[in-house]
Design an enzyme around this catalytic site. Sequence first.
Site, PDB file in Angstrom:
ATOM      1  N   CYS A  10       9.193   0.287  -6.221  1.00 53.20           N
ATOM      2  CA  CYS A  10       8.210   0.825  -7.156  1.00 53.20           C
ATOM      3  C   CYS A  10       6.799   0.698  -6.615  1.00 53.20           C
ATOM      4  O   CYS A  10       6.543  -0.045  -5.682  1.00 53.20           O
ATOM      5  CB  CYS A  10       8.254   0.070  -8.484  1.00 53.20           C
TER       6      CYS A  10
ATOM      7  N   ASN B 235       6.490  -3.995  -9.965  1.00 53.72           N
ATOM      8  CA  ASN B 235       7.084  -3.734  -8.661  1.00 53.72           C
ATOM      9  C   ASN B 235       7.746  -5.028  -8.208  1.00 53.72           C
ATOM     10  O   ASN B 235       7.092  -6.062  -8.160  1.00 53.72           O
ATOM     11  CB  ASN B 235       6.004  -3.306  -7.668  1.00 53.72           C
TER      12      ASN B 235
ATOM     13  N   TYR C 279       8.852  -0.593   6.916  1.00 50.58           N
ATOM     14  CA  TYR C 279       9.259   0.711   6.390  1.00 50.58           C
ATOM     15  C   TYR C 279       8.498   1.146   5.139  1.00 50.58           C
ATOM     16  O   TYR C 279       8.167   2.308   4.986  1.00 50.58           O
ATOM     17  CB  TYR C 279      10.756   0.663   6.050  1.00 50.58           C
TER      18      TYR C 279
HETATM   19  P1  AMP Z   1      20.748   4.224   7.257  1.00 51.00           P
HETATM   20  O1  AMP Z   1      20.829   5.669   7.568  1.00 51.00           O
HETATM   21  O2  AMP Z   1      21.571   3.843   6.066  1.00 51.00           O
HETATM   22  O3  AMP Z   1      21.050   3.326   8.406  1.00 51.00           O
HETATM   23  O4  AMP Z   1      19.254   3.906   6.823  1.00 51.00           O
HETATM   24  C1  AMP Z   1      18.256   3.835   7.802  1.00 51.00           C
HETATM   25  C2  AMP Z   1      17.210   4.848   7.535  1.00 51.00           C
HETATM   26  O5  AMP Z   1      16.736   4.722   6.201  1.00 51.00           O
HETATM   27  C3  AMP Z   1      16.040   4.638   8.444  1.00 51.00           C
HETATM   28  O6  AMP Z   1      15.625   5.920   8.912  1.00 51.00           O
HETATM   29  C4  AMP Z   1      14.977   4.001   7.595  1.00 51.00           C
HETATM   30  O7  AMP Z   1      13.691   4.511   7.878  1.00 51.00           O
HETATM   31  C5  AMP Z   1      15.371   4.366   6.183  1.00 51.00           C
HETATM   32  N1  AMP Z   1      15.257   3.206   5.273  1.00 51.00           N
HETATM   33  C6  AMP Z   1      15.255   1.920   5.567  1.00 51.00           C
HETATM   34  N2  AMP Z   1      15.144   1.166   4.449  1.00 51.00           N
HETATM   35  C7  AMP Z   1      15.073   2.021   3.427  1.00 51.00           C
HETATM   36  C8  AMP Z   1      14.930   1.879   2.022  1.00 51.00           C
HETATM   37  N3  AMP Z   1      14.854   0.687   1.461  1.00 51.00           N
HETATM   38  N4  AMP Z   1      14.865   2.994   1.273  1.00 51.00           N
HETATM   39  C9  AMP Z   1      14.951   4.207   1.833  1.00 51.00           C
HETATM   40  N5  AMP Z   1      15.095   4.417   3.152  1.00 51.00           N
HETATM   41  C10 AMP Z   1      15.159   3.339   3.954  1.00 51.00           C
END
Ligand code: AMP
Length: 503
Positions: free
Chosen positions: A36, A137, A277
């Site tokens: 959030c 948040n 991130y």
């Molecule tokens: P994955 O495809 O499941 O391995 O997720 C990794 C990708 O998701 C990377 O490109 C990250 O930039 C992004 N990512 C990492 N943490 C998060 C999060 N909490 N919420 C959304 N995207 C994420």
Amino acid sequence: MCSHKNFSALLNRPNSYAQSHTYGLKSQDDRLQEECGVFGIFGHQDASAITALGLHALQHRGQEAAGIVSFDGVHFQGERRMGLVGDNFNNQNIINRLSGNSAVGHVRYSTTGDTVLRNVQPLFAEHSRGGFAVCHNGNLTNAHTLRSELVADGAIFQSTSDTEVLLHLFARSKKREFIERFTEAVLQIEGAFALTCLTNKKLIGVRDPLGIRPLLLGKLGDAYVLASETCAFDIVGATYIREIENGEIIVITDEGVESYHPFKKSEPRPCIFEYIYFARPDSIVGGKSVYEVRKRMGEQLAIESPADADVIIPIPDSGVPAAIGYAQKSGIPFELGIIRNHYVGRTFIEPEQRIRQLGVKLKHSANRSMVEGKSVVLIDDSIVRGTTSVKLVSMMFEAGARQVHMRISSPPITNPDYYGIDTPDKENLLAANYDIEGMRKYMNADSLAFISVNGIYRAMGHEGRNNNSPQYTDHCFTGDYPTLLTDKHSEEEPHLSLLAEVL
Ligand code: AMP
């Protein structure tokens, strides 16, 4: 079943809360965790318009729902909507209705299941001394336990949000002074919380004892502003003053700003994932430029895990700053070998794995001329489930890459988050189930490497991780959870069971 069709009847009551939407109860509900962004402003004639702009800048922190509550000296007005800020708060009629000189706002991003309107913030309650709106948040790690106690004592909850316990604790306090009542309530909650709260006289900002989630104070003319990130100040031209300290409550009134430190003193431990991130790259978090830190993570990764390659390709957008750092350090050219379609939301928005995989395809495509015949280094900021890496390694080969080397600018994520960032359970975290060689095979890359834990601390400007007193909340990599996880260790079912009889 509780179904409020229309709240407009409350409009004419003093301190009432105009809610133009129907609460929708559904049997499938969301989990506690949310990502959030929060905002608040006190003492500005365009309070709600500025809040909408601030939320727009914080949109990356939550895209599923947004809400604003304002106070005009007599009434509270509220609007809570599913969807993007720009799609919902772009209408002058809505902004005009949210009248008054003070407002709080929230953008929300639930993790799985349906987001229902009754969980969209700001949450609002009328208590014995007037209205109270809260934006949160983070995630409370004892919300379920507190909620069970409150329900056993006769409390009736309107949402399944962890945040609602705070409203109940505050309303039930027998203390006389506002700050005593409020402090009594926040001292009972555990976990991660950056809060902005609004009463008829006050804007309040709170950060949990470790300062896990960010909260900052700024000024816009004579008005005070609170926000999760500096990018929300930049959009409205507010000046950054300072961070709210870990464990600090600040109370903003017509008389100015007062600061309280009711929690037991501890060293700050902000969440390291904000830097990796979560925060926007143009934000300053903890006095550090997020963009510069991410670039340094890429540089450090190039030092620790070089690759013999022709080109450095970021996974856009999250891998871009680290890839620039890696390219500059290694001297290998940086190219946009993957193009991202910006009209698709973040991959994680889709709650089901099947849809999530489809989302990855929709989101990225290979820029063939930059890839064909080349040995490429693909850079991303993190691997969670591995969905993105698997798809994009294969996409690189399909586009004619000779070799694909995967480099990740955070250490392997082996533990779920309980502090408000969306991560799956351990069984769905790739790095919790495979070693590095196993992950490499899984994604079919020629090589795979992650930055080390000490390396990421170096990129953050430290000599390394201080294992006696870690500088950040980094349990995702280390398993070192810095707060009590009361609910996790409780034997009861998750909070949804409390709703089972109602639904
Ligand atoms: P994955 O495809 O499941 O391995 O997720 C990794 C990708 O998701 C990377 O490109 C990250 O930039 C992004 N990512 C990492 N943490 C998060 C999060 N909490 N919420 C959304 N995207 C994420």
